[in-house]
Design an enzyme around this catalytic site. Structure first.
Site, PDB file in Angstrom:
ATOM      1  N   SER A  52       0.199  -1.547  -0.162  1.00 58.68           N
ATOM      2  CA  SER A  52       0.244   0.157  -0.134  1.00 58.68           C
ATOM      3  C   SER A  52       0.842   1.282   0.078  1.00 58.68           C
ATOM      4  O   SER A  52       2.326   1.338   0.253  1.00 58.68           O
ATOM      5  CB  SER A  52      -1.008   0.108   1.176  1.00 58.68           C
ATOM      6  N   LEU A  54       2.955   4.731  -0.552  1.00 61.18           N
ATOM      7  CA  LEU A  54       3.720   4.803  -0.692  1.00 61.18           C
ATOM      8  C   LEU A  54       4.814   3.383  -1.901  1.00 61.18           C
ATOM      9  O   LEU A  54       5.563   3.435  -3.234  1.00 61.18           O
ATOM     10  CB  LEU A  54       5.476   5.674  -0.395  1.00 61.18           C
ATOM     11  N   SER A 185      12.002  10.648   6.457  1.00 62.84           N
ATOM     12  CA  SER A 185      10.892  11.896   6.336  1.00 62.84           C
ATOM     13  C   SER A 185      11.766  13.331   6.796  1.00 62.84           C
ATOM     14  O   SER A 185      12.532  13.136   7.561  1.00 62.84           O
ATOM     15  CB  SER A 185       9.878  11.505   7.718  1.00 62.84           C
ATOM     16  N   TYR A 198       7.304   9.099  15.960  1.00 62.51           N
ATOM     17  CA  TYR A 198       7.484   8.844  14.867  1.00 62.51           C
ATOM     18  C   TYR A 198       8.583  10.154  14.701  1.00 62.51           C
ATOM     19  O   TYR A 198       9.646   9.084  14.213  1.00 62.51           O
ATOM     20  CB  TYR A 198       6.649   9.507  14.277  1.00 62.51           C
ATOM     21  N   LYS A 202      12.434   8.553  13.117  1.00 59.23           N
ATOM     22  CA  LYS A 202      12.735   8.278  11.944  1.00 59.23           C
ATOM     23  C   LYS A 202      14.197   9.658  12.218  1.00 59.23           C
ATOM     24  O   LYS A 202      15.411   9.595  11.784  1.00 59.23           O
ATOM     25  CB  LYS A 202      12.010   9.506  10.969  1.00 59.23           C
ATOM     26  N   THR A 233      -0.800   9.470   1.371  1.00 57.32           N
ATOM     27  CA  THR A 233      -1.272   8.411   1.606  1.00 57.32           C
ATOM     28  C   THR A 233      -2.356   8.279   2.278  1.00 57.32           C
ATOM     29  O   THR A 233      -2.868   8.954   3.476  1.00 57.32           O
ATOM     30  CB  THR A 233      -0.421   7.239   1.614  1.00 57.32           C
TER      31      THR A 233
END
Length: 316
Positions: A52, A54, A185, A198, A202, A233
């Site tokens: 799903s 990217l 990201s 998150y 990253k 997305t």
């Protein structure tokens, strides 16, 4: 904006530097696009999180370019659906295409990664390009977030990718070639409020692959870190919250983000040119990266202001 960016305290001299750096980056990107890159025809390309978002768009782009794909994910049915869609579209491809293989495993379960790596290598005997794409996002207030949520996000976004990279790296060293790519990201460069787990994952990803790039330079195995901004997305919909439940909301910033097909094309370009570090973001996020580096005091004030504006009612 002039008052914020051009205020006193010596900050006025920083703004021209930030703008000059941003313009230089834009000019470099234009020249970069004009270069002719390497062909990925018949290259064995492994993509995680390929069912799903990217990852799926990367599968489309690399398949159309003639790569031999190994698609990885947790859901066998959804991976097979991607394979069927790619096979059906093969007639429209300009290059000779190949039927993808699939390998099913959970990247967050690092105990299964070695087995998955062996299965990946059995598909074609080697790997030319590894695209670490799978990941999970997070939305929440730090005070309300259980430590287990931080661990879970790190397992998927950090420990999983480095475990798979280290499992496949020896085979690349033996064959004397390979290319390692990670989809990070912009939040691997800057942190924004209510994204702590998150952003932390990253940041760790950026640091690890920067170190890996330096260590693999002598082996001529390039390492590419790609840092997109918002992409259209379901990343925010599938994000976890502070108690581990699903966020379930398509953020406005995500809904207005870049087309995943455009980002996938940029990933293909980065692989062809063996780019080291690519930021795929608009002007403001790119400026924020420079602002964090050259004028951190202002950056911190802006983030504090954003945190106040986004504060949830339950926090009042």
């Amino acid at each position: 904006m002039e008052r914020i960016l051009g205020g006193g305290g010596g900050g006025g001299a920083v703004l021209p530097l930030i703008l000059t750096s941003a313009l230089a980056l834009m000019f470099y990107r234009i020249l970069f696009r004009l270069r002719k890159g390497a062909n990925v025809q018949d290259a064995v390309v492994v993509i995680t999180g390929a069912s799903s978002g990217l990852g799926k768009e990367c599968a489309r782009v690399f398949h159309a370019a003639g790569a031999k794909l190994v698609l990885c994910g947790r859901n066998e049915g959804r991976l097979q659906q991607v394979v069927e869609e790619l096979t059906a579209a093969s007639g429209d491809a300009k290059q000779q295409t190949h039927t993808p293989y699939t390998v099913v495993f959970d990247l967050a379960d690092t105990h299964t990664v070695d087995r998955a790596a062996d299965e990946i290598l059995q598909c074609h005997g080697h790997v030319d390009v590894l695209i670490n794409n799978a990941g999970i996002s997070y939305r929440g207030n730090i005070l309300d977030t259980h430590i287990s949520v931080h661990r879970d996000v790190m397992e998927t976004n950090y420990f999983g990718p480095i475990a798979l990279t280290q499992a496949l790296l020896p085979s690349m060293l033996r064959q004397g070639r390979g290319h390692i790519v990670v989809i990070s990201s912009v939040q691997g460069r800057i942190s924004i409020p209510y994204r702590s787990a998150y952003a932390a994952s990253k940041h760790a990803t950026q640091a690890y692959f920067d170190c890996l790039r330096a260590e693999l330079e002598e082996h001529h195995i390039p390492v590419t870190v790609i840092s997109p901004g918002y992409i259209r997305t379901n990343l925010s919909v599938n994000a976890v919250t502070g108690d581990g439940s699903k966020y379930g909301v398509l953020d406005q910033t995500t809904a207005s983000g870049r087309d995943p097909t455009d980002v996938a094309q940029a990933v293909l370009t980065a692989v062809r040119h063996q780019s080291k570090d690519v930021v795929l973001a608009g002007l403001l996020p790119t400026l924020a990266v420079y602002l964090r580096a050259f004028w951190p005091a202002l950056f911190f004030r802006l983030m504090a202001s954003r945190a106040r504006k986004e504060k949830k009612p339950k926090d009042d």
